[in-house]
Design an enzyme around this catalytic site. Structure first.
Site, PDB file in Angstrom:
ATOM      1  N   ARG A  37       0.538  -1.154   0.061  1.00  0.00           N
ATOM      2  CA  ARG A  37       0.092   0.279   0.043  1.00  0.00           C
ATOM      3  C   ARG A  37       0.966   1.319  -0.002  1.00  0.00           C
ATOM      4  NH1 ARG A  37      -5.610  -1.341   3.540  1.00  0.00           N
ATOM      5  NH2 ARG A  37      -5.936  -2.853   2.391  1.00  0.00           N
ATOM      6  N   LYS A 198     -15.222 -14.819   6.381  1.00  0.00           N
ATOM      7  CA  LYS A 198     -16.247 -14.348   6.654  1.00  0.00           C
ATOM      8  C   LYS A 198     -17.287 -14.345   5.649  1.00  0.00           C
ATOM      9  CE  LYS A 198     -13.301 -10.899   6.694  1.00  0.00           C
ATOM     10  NZ  LYS A 198     -12.373  -9.390   5.832  1.00  0.00           N
ATOM     11  N   GLY A 370      -8.151  -8.935   1.687  1.00  0.00           N
ATOM     12  CA  GLY A 370      -6.368  -8.825   2.677  1.00  0.00           C
ATOM     13  C   GLY A 370      -5.678  -9.914   2.746  1.00  0.00           C
TER      14      GLY A 370
HETATM   15  P1  ADP Z   1      -9.703 -12.183   2.995  1.00  0.00           P
HETATM   16  O1  ADP Z   1      -9.164 -11.746   3.561  1.00  0.00           O
HETATM   17  O2  ADP Z   1      -8.694 -12.447   1.785  1.00  0.00           O
HETATM   18  O3  ADP Z   1     -11.241 -11.728   2.109  1.00  0.00           O
HETATM   19  P2  ADP Z   1     -11.000 -14.000   4.946  1.00  0.00           P
HETATM   20  O4  ADP Z   1     -10.299 -12.621   5.659  1.00  0.00           O
HETATM   21  O5  ADP Z   1     -12.539 -13.951   4.831  1.00  0.00           O
HETATM   22  O6  ADP Z   1     -10.470 -13.797   3.583  1.00  0.00           O
HETATM   23  O7  ADP Z   1     -10.395 -15.221   5.256  1.00  0.00           O
HETATM   24  C1  ADP Z   1      -9.289 -15.474   5.602  1.00  0.00           C
HETATM   25  C2  ADP Z   1      -9.299 -16.031   6.515  1.00  0.00           C
HETATM   26  O8  ADP Z   1     -10.018 -17.677   6.820  1.00  0.00           O
HETATM   27  C3  ADP Z   1      -7.498 -16.955   6.721  1.00  0.00           C
HETATM   28  O9  ADP Z   1      -7.122 -16.485   8.295  1.00  0.00           O
HETATM   29  C4  ADP Z   1      -7.706 -18.940   6.834  1.00  0.00           C
HETATM   30  O10 ADP Z   1      -6.424 -19.303   7.898  1.00  0.00           O
HETATM   31  C5  ADP Z   1      -9.316 -18.793   7.053  1.00  0.00           C
HETATM   32  N1  ADP Z   1      -9.652 -19.976   6.303  1.00  0.00           N
HETATM   33  C6  ADP Z   1     -10.068 -20.733   5.448  1.00  0.00           C
HETATM   34  N2  ADP Z   1     -10.233 -21.603   5.359  1.00  0.00           N
HETATM   35  C7  ADP Z   1     -10.146 -21.854   6.400  1.00  0.00           C
HETATM   36  C8  ADP Z   1     -10.763 -23.702   7.222  1.00  0.00           C
HETATM   37  N3  ADP Z   1     -11.076 -24.336   5.954  1.00  0.00           N
HETATM   38  N4  ADP Z   1     -10.908 -23.395   8.537  1.00  0.00           N
HETATM   39  C9  ADP Z   1     -10.305 -21.806   8.801  1.00  0.00           C
HETATM   40  N5  ADP Z   1     -10.207 -20.827   8.813  1.00  0.00           N
HETATM   41  C10 ADP Z   1      -9.767 -20.908   7.473  1.00  0.00           C
HETATM   42 MG    MG Z   2      -9.364 -11.527   5.597  1.00  0.00          MG
END
Ligand code: ADP
Ligand code: MG
Length: 422
Positions: A37, A198, A370
Protein backbone atom coordinates in the site's frame (compact mmCIF):
# COMPACT_ATOMS: atom_id res chain seq x y z
CA UNK A 1 -17.05 10.63 -14.20
CA UNK A 2 -14.67 10.54 -11.25
CA UNK A 3 -11.91 13.15 -11.74
CA UNK A 4 -8.30 12.00 -11.49
CA UNK A 5 -4.99 13.86 -11.10
CA UNK A 6 -5.01 14.98 -14.75
CA UNK A 7 -8.20 16.98 -14.08
CA UNK A 8 -6.49 19.28 -11.58
CA UNK A 9 -5.84 22.90 -12.61
CA UNK A 10 -2.53 23.28 -14.44
CA UNK A 11 -0.72 25.43 -11.93
CA UNK A 12 -0.08 23.51 -8.72
CA UNK A 13 3.10 25.33 -7.74
CA UNK A 14 3.29 25.73 -3.96
CA UNK A 15 -0.23 24.38 -3.41
CA UNK A 16 -0.77 22.14 -0.41
CA UNK A 17 -2.19 18.78 -1.55
CA UNK A 18 -4.04 16.97 1.21
CA UNK A 19 -3.65 13.30 0.27
CA UNK A 20 -5.74 10.66 2.05
CA UNK A 21 -3.66 7.49 1.75
CA UNK A 22 -4.24 4.04 3.22
CA UNK A 23 -1.21 3.16 5.29
CA UNK A 24 -3.29 0.78 7.38
CA UNK A 25 -0.86 -2.04 6.78
CA UNK A 26 -0.82 -5.43 8.48
CA UNK A 27 1.90 -5.41 11.11
CA UNK A 28 3.55 -7.87 13.41
CA UNK A 29 4.80 -6.17 16.56
CA UNK A 30 6.30 -2.76 15.80
CA UNK A 31 7.52 -3.77 12.34
CA UNK A 32 5.83 -2.51 9.23
CA UNK A 33 4.35 -5.53 7.44
CA UNK A 34 3.47 -5.90 3.77
CA UNK A 35 4.26 -2.49 2.30
CA UNK A 36 2.36 -2.78 -1.03
CA UNK A 37 0.00 0.00 0.00
CA UNK A 38 2.90 2.38 0.67
CA UNK A 39 4.70 1.41 -2.52
CA UNK A 40 1.64 2.06 -4.69
CA UNK A 41 1.14 5.52 -3.21
CA UNK A 42 4.61 6.74 -4.12
CA UNK A 43 3.77 7.49 -7.82
CA UNK A 44 0.96 9.81 -6.66
CA UNK A 45 3.30 11.62 -4.27
CA UNK A 46 5.92 11.99 -7.01
CA UNK A 47 3.32 13.23 -9.51
CA UNK A 48 2.41 16.02 -7.08
CA UNK A 49 6.03 16.89 -6.22
CA UNK A 50 6.96 17.04 -9.92
CA UNK A 51 4.36 19.79 -10.36
CA UNK A 52 5.51 21.78 -7.37
CA UNK A 53 2.65 20.80 -5.05
CA UNK A 54 3.33 20.04 -1.38
CA UNK A 55 1.91 16.62 -0.34
CA UNK A 56 0.43 16.33 3.15
CA UNK A 57 -0.54 12.75 3.88
CA UNK A 58 -3.35 11.53 6.12
CA UNK A 59 -4.10 7.93 7.09
CA UNK A 60 -5.55 5.75 9.80
CA UNK A 61 -3.86 2.69 11.23
CA UNK A 62 -5.62 -0.10 13.10
CA UNK A 63 -8.55 0.52 15.39
CA UNK A 64 -7.54 2.92 18.19
CA UNK A 65 -10.58 4.13 20.12
CA UNK A 66 -10.53 7.83 19.35
CA UNK A 67 -7.53 8.82 21.48
CA UNK A 68 -3.74 8.58 21.04
CA UNK A 69 -2.40 5.06 21.51
CA UNK A 70 1.35 4.56 20.81
CA UNK A 71 0.77 1.04 19.45
CA UNK A 72 -1.08 2.56 16.50
CA UNK A 73 1.21 5.50 15.82
CA UNK A 74 2.17 6.17 12.21
CA UNK A 75 5.59 7.50 13.27
CA UNK A 76 7.32 4.27 12.19
CA UNK A 77 5.53 4.30 8.84
CA UNK A 78 7.03 7.74 8.12
CA UNK A 79 10.48 6.14 8.25
CA UNK A 80 9.38 3.32 5.96
CA UNK A 81 7.94 5.77 3.44
CA UNK A 82 11.16 7.80 3.52
CA UNK A 83 13.39 4.78 2.91
CA UNK A 84 11.12 3.30 0.23
CA UNK A 85 10.74 6.55 -1.72
CA UNK A 86 14.06 8.25 -0.97
CA UNK A 87 12.02 11.38 -0.18
CA UNK A 88 12.37 13.54 2.94
CA UNK A 89 9.32 12.86 5.14
CA UNK A 90 8.33 15.00 8.09
CA UNK A 91 6.05 13.43 10.71
CA UNK A 92 3.61 15.65 12.63
CA UNK A 93 1.17 14.81 15.48
CA UNK A 94 -1.72 15.18 16.02
CA UNK A 95 -3.35 15.35 12.61
CA UNK A 96 -6.05 17.88 13.48
CA UNK A 97 -4.37 20.40 15.83
CA UNK A 98 -2.74 23.81 15.30
CA UNK A 99 0.68 22.08 14.95
CA UNK A 100 -0.48 20.32 11.79
CA UNK A 101 -1.91 23.50 10.27
CA UNK A 102 1.28 25.46 10.97
CA UNK A 103 3.50 22.66 9.67
CA UNK A 104 1.42 22.39 6.49
CA UNK A 105 2.12 26.06 5.68
CA UNK A 106 5.80 25.70 6.60
CA UNK A 107 6.40 22.57 4.50
CA UNK A 108 9.27 23.20 2.11
CA UNK A 109 8.86 22.33 -1.58
CA UNK A 110 10.18 18.86 -2.40
CA UNK A 111 9.30 17.55 1.05
CA UNK A 112 6.47 15.29 2.17
CA UNK A 113 4.51 15.48 5.40
CA UNK A 114 2.83 12.52 7.11
CA UNK A 115 0.32 13.25 9.85
CA UNK A 116 -0.46 11.08 12.86
CA UNK A 117 -3.26 8.47 12.83
CA UNK A 118 -6.63 10.08 12.03
CA UNK A 119 -8.36 7.63 14.38
CA UNK A 120 -6.57 9.19 17.36
CA UNK A 121 -9.47 11.68 17.27
CA UNK A 122 -13.04 10.59 17.89
CA UNK A 123 -14.33 12.82 15.12
CA UNK A 124 -12.76 10.57 12.46
CA UNK A 125 -15.10 7.59 12.64
CA UNK A 126 -18.03 9.84 13.65
CA UNK A 127 -17.40 11.93 10.52
CA UNK A 128 -17.80 15.00 12.73
CA UNK A 129 -18.12 18.36 10.92
CA UNK A 130 -15.54 19.91 13.29
CA UNK A 131 -12.95 17.28 12.40
CA UNK A 132 -13.72 17.63 8.68
CA UNK A 133 -13.32 21.43 8.92
CA UNK A 134 -9.97 21.12 10.72
CA UNK A 135 -8.60 18.62 8.23
CA UNK A 136 -9.88 20.56 5.22
CA UNK A 137 -7.73 23.55 6.26
CA UNK A 138 -4.60 21.48 5.68
CA UNK A 139 -4.71 21.67 1.89
CA UNK A 140 -5.88 23.68 -1.10
CA UNK A 141 -7.13 20.53 -2.77
CA UNK A 142 -7.83 16.88 -1.97
CA UNK A 143 -6.36 13.72 -3.46
CA UNK A 144 -8.10 10.52 -2.41
CA UNK A 145 -5.69 7.62 -2.77
CA UNK A 146 -6.88 5.47 0.13
CA UNK A 147 -8.69 2.79 -1.84
CA UNK A 148 -8.96 0.43 1.16
CA UNK A 149 -10.89 3.10 3.11
CA UNK A 150 -13.27 4.49 0.49
CA UNK A 151 -16.17 2.32 1.66
CA UNK A 152 -16.07 4.12 5.03
CA UNK A 153 -18.05 7.23 5.85
CA UNK A 154 -15.35 8.84 7.98
CA UNK A 155 -14.14 12.44 8.32
CA UNK A 156 -10.93 11.91 6.33
CA UNK A 157 -12.68 9.99 3.54
CA UNK A 158 -16.33 10.79 2.74
CA UNK A 159 -16.22 13.93 4.94
CA UNK A 160 -13.33 15.55 3.08
CA UNK A 161 -14.59 14.29 -0.28
CA UNK A 162 -17.83 16.21 0.11
CA UNK A 163 -16.13 19.33 1.51
CA UNK A 164 -12.86 20.04 -0.32
CA UNK A 165 -12.72 21.36 -3.90
CA UNK A 166 -11.09 20.48 -6.17
CA UNK A 167 -11.04 16.82 -5.13
CA UNK A 168 -9.61 14.02 -7.27
CA UNK A 169 -8.54 10.38 -6.95
CA UNK A 170 -4.84 9.47 -6.99
CA UNK A 171 -3.06 6.98 -9.22
CA UNK A 172 -3.56 4.03 -6.85
CA UNK A 173 -7.34 4.49 -6.74
CA UNK A 174 -7.48 5.11 -10.48
CA UNK A 175 -5.74 1.80 -11.12
CA UNK A 176 -8.04 -0.03 -8.69
CA UNK A 177 -11.14 1.41 -10.33
CA UNK A 178 -9.96 0.47 -13.81
CA UNK A 179 -9.12 -3.11 -12.81
CA UNK A 180 -12.29 -3.76 -10.83
CA UNK A 181 -14.59 -2.04 -13.32
CA UNK A 182 -13.23 -4.22 -16.11
CA UNK A 183 -15.11 -7.04 -14.38
CA UNK A 184 -18.45 -5.26 -14.94
CA UNK A 185 -18.42 -6.80 -18.40
CA UNK A 186 -15.82 -9.54 -18.03
CA UNK A 187 -14.36 -11.48 -20.96
CA UNK A 188 -16.02 -14.94 -20.95
CA UNK A 189 -15.74 -17.49 -19.53
CA UNK A 190 -15.68 -15.61 -16.23
CA UNK A 191 -14.61 -17.79 -13.29
CA UNK A 192 -14.91 -16.67 -9.66
CA UNK A 193 -13.29 -18.34 -6.63
CA UNK A 194 -14.45 -17.65 -3.09
CA UNK A 195 -13.01 -18.87 0.16
CA UNK A 196 -11.90 -17.48 3.48
CA UNK A 197 -13.78 -16.89 6.66
CA UNK A 198 -16.33 -14.09 6.39
CA UNK A 199 -19.05 -16.25 4.88
CA UNK A 200 -21.84 -13.66 5.25
CA UNK A 201 -19.91 -11.05 3.20
CA UNK A 202 -18.84 -13.58 0.60
CA UNK A 203 -22.32 -14.99 0.10
CA UNK A 204 -23.68 -11.49 -0.45
CA UNK A 205 -21.04 -10.96 -3.13
CA UNK A 206 -21.78 -14.37 -4.63
CA UNK A 207 -25.43 -13.39 -4.99
CA UNK A 208 -24.45 -10.31 -6.95
CA UNK A 209 -22.00 -12.20 -9.20
CA UNK A 210 -24.03 -15.27 -9.91
CA UNK A 211 -25.57 -13.96 -13.13
CA UNK A 212 -22.28 -12.59 -14.49
CA UNK A 213 -20.11 -15.60 -13.65
CA UNK A 214 -19.90 -18.83 -15.62
CA UNK A 215 -18.42 -20.78 -12.74
CA UNK A 216 -18.12 -20.29 -8.97
CA UNK A 217 -15.42 -22.25 -7.15
CA UNK A 218 -15.79 -22.45 -3.38
CA UNK A 219 -13.21 -23.20 -0.69
CA UNK A 220 -12.50 -22.32 2.95
CA UNK A 221 -15.25 -21.80 5.49
CA UNK A 222 -17.54 -20.59 2.70
CA UNK A 223 -17.32 -24.08 1.14
CA UNK A 224 -17.92 -25.77 4.51
CA UNK A 225 -21.12 -23.75 4.80
CA UNK A 226 -22.27 -24.78 1.32
CA UNK A 227 -21.37 -28.44 1.93
CA UNK A 228 -23.64 -28.38 4.97
CA UNK A 229 -26.35 -26.65 2.96
CA UNK A 230 -26.02 -29.51 0.45
CA UNK A 231 -26.69 -31.96 3.28
CA UNK A 232 -23.14 -33.27 3.75
CA UNK A 233 -21.41 -33.94 7.08
CA UNK A 234 -18.71 -31.38 7.92
CA UNK A 235 -17.69 -32.79 11.34
CA UNK A 236 -15.82 -30.24 13.45
CA UNK A 237 -15.17 -27.85 10.55
CA UNK A 238 -15.98 -24.19 11.01
CA UNK A 239 -19.35 -23.48 9.41
CA UNK A 240 -21.26 -20.21 9.25
CA UNK A 241 -24.54 -21.59 10.62
CA UNK A 242 -26.59 -18.45 10.04
CA UNK A 243 -25.70 -18.48 6.33
CA UNK A 244 -26.84 -22.05 5.61
CA UNK A 245 -30.33 -21.02 4.40
CA UNK A 246 -28.88 -18.47 1.96
CA UNK A 247 -26.32 -21.00 0.76
CA UNK A 248 -29.19 -23.45 0.16
CA UNK A 249 -31.08 -20.82 -1.87
CA UNK A 250 -28.00 -20.18 -4.00
CA UNK A 251 -27.51 -23.89 -4.62
CA UNK A 252 -31.12 -24.16 -5.73
CA UNK A 253 -30.87 -21.10 -7.97
CA UNK A 254 -27.47 -21.75 -9.55
CA UNK A 255 -26.28 -25.15 -8.41
CA UNK A 256 -25.02 -26.02 -11.90
CA UNK A 257 -22.62 -23.06 -11.81
CA UNK A 258 -21.28 -23.77 -8.33
CA UNK A 259 -18.31 -26.11 -7.80
CA UNK A 260 -17.95 -27.35 -4.24
CA UNK A 261 -14.82 -29.22 -3.11
CA UNK A 262 -14.92 -32.96 -3.79
CA UNK A 263 -12.21 -33.69 -1.21
CA UNK A 264 -10.83 -31.89 1.81
CA UNK A 265 -7.67 -31.93 3.93
CA UNK A 266 -8.78 -32.61 7.49
CA UNK A 267 -7.04 -32.74 10.87
CA UNK A 268 -7.90 -32.68 14.55
CA UNK A 269 -9.04 -29.11 15.31
CA UNK A 270 -7.58 -29.38 18.83
CA UNK A 271 -4.11 -30.19 17.52
CA UNK A 272 -4.28 -27.34 15.00
CA UNK A 273 -5.44 -24.79 17.54
CA UNK A 274 -2.60 -25.68 19.93
CA UNK A 275 0.04 -24.57 17.45
CA UNK A 276 0.45 -20.86 16.68
CA UNK A 277 0.92 -20.19 12.99
CA UNK A 278 4.27 -18.41 13.09
CA UNK A 279 5.96 -21.46 14.60
CA UNK A 280 5.43 -23.26 11.34
CA UNK A 281 7.13 -20.61 9.24
CA UNK A 282 10.65 -20.92 10.62
CA UNK A 283 10.13 -19.83 14.22
CA UNK A 284 11.17 -21.92 17.21
CA UNK A 285 8.92 -24.87 17.84
CA UNK A 286 7.46 -25.49 21.26
CA UNK A 287 7.18 -29.08 22.49
CA UNK A 288 4.25 -30.57 20.65
CA UNK A 289 1.14 -31.53 22.54
CA UNK A 290 -0.47 -33.45 19.74
CA UNK A 291 0.82 -33.87 16.20
CA UNK A 292 -1.16 -32.29 13.37
CA UNK A 293 -1.67 -35.20 10.99
CA UNK A 294 -3.52 -33.98 7.94
CA UNK A 295 -5.34 -36.53 5.81
CA UNK A 296 -7.75 -36.42 2.91
CA UNK A 297 -11.45 -37.24 3.07
CA UNK A 298 -13.94 -37.30 0.23
CA UNK A 299 -16.74 -34.79 0.75
CA UNK A 300 -19.33 -37.35 -0.29
CA UNK A 301 -18.25 -39.54 2.64
CA UNK A 302 -18.38 -36.62 5.10
CA UNK A 303 -15.89 -35.28 7.64
CA UNK A 304 -15.76 -37.37 10.86
CA UNK A 305 -16.96 -35.59 14.02
CA UNK A 306 -13.54 -35.32 15.66
CA UNK A 307 -11.90 -33.80 12.57
CA UNK A 308 -12.19 -30.49 10.73
CA UNK A 309 -11.48 -29.32 7.18
CA UNK A 310 -8.57 -26.90 6.80
CA UNK A 311 -7.92 -26.99 3.06
CA UNK A 312 -9.25 -28.35 -0.22
CA UNK A 313 -7.87 -31.74 -1.31
CA UNK A 314 -5.71 -32.74 -4.29
CA UNK A 315 -8.63 -33.68 -6.57
CA UNK A 316 -10.33 -30.37 -5.89
CA UNK A 317 -7.07 -28.52 -6.55
CA UNK A 318 -6.90 -30.19 -9.92
CA UNK A 319 -10.55 -29.50 -10.73
CA UNK A 320 -10.37 -25.82 -9.69
CA UNK A 321 -7.01 -25.36 -11.43
CA UNK A 322 -8.50 -26.65 -14.70
CA UNK A 323 -11.44 -24.23 -14.48
CA UNK A 324 -9.19 -21.27 -13.71
CA UNK A 325 -6.70 -22.03 -16.49
CA UNK A 326 -9.40 -21.99 -19.16
CA UNK A 327 -10.99 -18.73 -17.92
CA UNK A 328 -10.76 -15.48 -19.91
CA UNK A 329 -11.35 -13.54 -16.70
CA UNK A 330 -10.97 -14.59 -13.08
CA UNK A 331 -11.83 -12.96 -9.75
CA UNK A 332 -10.66 -14.44 -6.47
CA UNK A 333 -11.54 -13.49 -2.92
CA UNK A 334 -10.68 -15.55 0.17
CA UNK A 335 -8.10 -18.31 0.67
CA UNK A 336 -9.04 -21.96 0.03
CA UNK A 337 -7.86 -23.00 3.50
CA UNK A 338 -5.89 -22.00 6.57
CA UNK A 339 -2.96 -21.00 4.34
CA UNK A 340 -1.03 -19.38 7.21
CA UNK A 341 0.03 -22.94 8.07
CA UNK A 342 2.17 -24.74 5.56
CA UNK A 343 0.27 -27.99 5.91
CA UNK A 344 -2.93 -26.27 4.78
CA UNK A 345 -1.53 -23.87 2.20
CA UNK A 346 -1.54 -26.13 -0.90
CA UNK A 347 -5.08 -25.32 -2.01
CA UNK A 348 -4.57 -21.58 -1.80
CA UNK A 349 -1.16 -21.70 -3.48
CA UNK A 350 -2.52 -23.88 -6.29
CA UNK A 351 -5.24 -21.31 -7.01
CA UNK A 352 -2.58 -18.56 -7.05
CA UNK A 353 -0.48 -20.59 -9.49
CA UNK A 354 -3.44 -21.33 -11.74
CA UNK A 355 -4.29 -17.61 -11.76
CA UNK A 356 -0.72 -16.81 -12.82
CA UNK A 357 -0.93 -19.40 -15.63
CA UNK A 358 -4.26 -17.98 -16.83
CA UNK A 359 -2.70 -14.50 -16.85
CA UNK A 360 0.13 -15.79 -19.03
CA UNK A 361 -2.56 -17.03 -21.44
CA UNK A 362 -3.94 -13.46 -21.59
CA UNK A 363 -6.78 -13.81 -19.08
CA UNK A 364 -7.72 -10.86 -16.89
CA UNK A 365 -7.07 -11.92 -13.27
CA UNK A 366 -8.06 -9.87 -10.25
CA UNK A 367 -7.43 -10.73 -6.60
CA UNK A 368 -9.36 -8.97 -3.82
CA UNK A 369 -9.26 -9.37 -0.03
CA UNK A 370 -6.46 -8.81 2.46
CA UNK A 371 -5.64 -12.45 3.17
CA UNK A 372 -5.96 -13.54 -0.44
CA UNK A 373 -3.57 -10.75 -1.42
CA UNK A 374 -1.17 -11.87 1.32
CA UNK A 375 -1.34 -15.44 -0.02
CA UNK A 376 -0.49 -14.28 -3.53
CA UNK A 377 2.47 -12.35 -2.10
CA UNK A 378 3.54 -15.43 -0.13
CA UNK A 379 3.50 -17.43 -3.35
CA UNK A 380 5.66 -14.72 -4.98
CA UNK A 381 3.02 -14.27 -7.69
CA UNK A 382 1.74 -10.73 -7.04
CA UNK A 383 3.24 -9.44 -10.29
CA UNK A 384 2.18 -12.55 -12.23
CA UNK A 385 -1.56 -11.69 -12.07
CA UNK A 386 -3.34 -8.69 -13.64
CA UNK A 387 -4.24 -6.92 -10.42
CA UNK A 388 -3.98 -7.46 -6.67
CA UNK A 389 -6.35 -5.06 -4.96
CA UNK A 390 -5.20 -3.12 -1.90
CA UNK A 391 -8.75 -2.94 -0.56
CA UNK A 392 -10.76 -5.81 0.90
CA UNK A 393 -14.15 -4.31 1.75
CA UNK A 394 -13.90 -1.58 -0.89
CA UNK A 395 -13.11 -4.02 -3.70
CA UNK A 396 -16.00 -6.27 -2.67
CA UNK A 397 -18.45 -3.35 -2.66
CA UNK A 398 -17.28 -2.16 -6.07
CA UNK A 399 -17.57 -5.63 -7.56
CA UNK A 400 -21.06 -5.95 -6.10
CA UNK A 401 -21.99 -2.72 -7.90
CA UNK A 402 -22.31 -0.43 -4.87
CA UNK A 403 -21.18 3.20 -4.94
CA UNK A 404 -18.35 3.93 -2.51
CA UNK A 405 -19.26 6.75 -0.07
CA UNK A 406 -15.77 8.24 -0.47
CA UNK A 407 -16.12 8.48 -4.25
CA UNK A 408 -19.71 9.58 -4.87
CA UNK A 409 -19.14 13.29 -3.97
CA UNK A 410 -16.19 13.53 -6.38
CA UNK A 411 -18.34 12.75 -9.38
CA UNK A 412 -20.59 15.76 -8.63
CA UNK A 413 -17.90 18.33 -9.45
CA UNK A 414 -18.19 20.35 -12.62
CA UNK A 415 -15.43 20.06 -15.18
CA UNK A 416 -14.61 22.69 -17.82
CA UNK A 417 -12.71 21.31 -20.80
CA UNK A 418 -11.98 18.25 -18.68
CA UNK A 419 -10.45 20.37 -15.91
CA UNK A 420 -11.48 21.40 -12.40
CA UNK A 421 -11.01 24.97 -11.20
CA UNK A 422 -10.09 26.51 -7.85
P1 ADP B 1 -9.82 -12.23 2.69
O1 ADP B 1 -9.05 -11.37 3.68
O2 ADP B 1 -8.96 -12.63 1.54
O3 ADP B 1 -11.11 -11.62 2.29
P2 ADP B 1 -10.99 -13.78 4.82
O4 ADP B 1 -10.57 -12.73 5.79
O5 ADP B 1 -12.43 -13.94 4.55
O6 ADP B 1 -10.18 -13.60 3.44
O7 ADP B 1 -10.49 -15.20 5.33
C1 ADP B 1 -9.16 -15.50 5.58
C2 ADP B 1 -9.02 -16.45 6.75
O8 ADP B 1 -9.80 -17.60 6.57
C3 ADP B 1 -7.59 -16.92 6.92
O9 ADP B 1 -7.11 -16.48 8.17
C4 ADP B 1 -7.69 -18.46 6.86
O10 ADP B 1 -6.87 -19.10 7.80
C5 ADP B 1 -9.14 -18.68 7.20
N1 ADP B 1 -9.62 -19.97 6.68
C6 ADP B 1 -9.78 -20.32 5.39
N2 ADP B 1 -10.24 -21.58 5.29
C7 ADP B 1 -10.37 -22.04 6.55
C8 ADP B 1 -10.82 -23.28 7.12
N3 ADP B 1 -11.22 -24.28 6.34
N4 ADP B 1 -10.85 -23.38 8.46
C9 ADP B 1 -10.47 -22.34 9.24
N5 ADP B 1 -10.03 -21.16 8.78
C10 ADP B 1 -10.00 -21.00 7.45
MG1 MG C 1 -9.20 -11.09 5.85
Amino acid sequence: MIPSLGCLPDDLQGKRALVRVDFNIPRSGADVGDTTRIERTIPTIRWLLDRGARPILLSHLGRPRGFPDPVHSLAGVAGTLASMSGLPVRFVAPCDGPEALEASHDLEPGRVMLLENTRFSRGETENSPTMVRRLAQLGEFLVLDAFGSLHREHASTAGLASTMRPAVVGLLVQRELEALRSLDEPPLPFVVAFGGAKAADKIMLLESLIDRADRLLLGGIVANTFLRAAGLETGGSVVSESEIPRARDLLQKAGDKISLPVDLIVASPLAVRNRPADELYGGKRKPEKEKVRPRTVLCAEGVPDDLAAFDIGARTRQLFGGEIRQARSFFWNGPMGMFERKKFASGTLSVARAAAEATRDKALTVIGGGDSAAAVQLAGLASAVSHVSTGGGASMELIAGSTLPGLAPLAEQELRDGKLTW
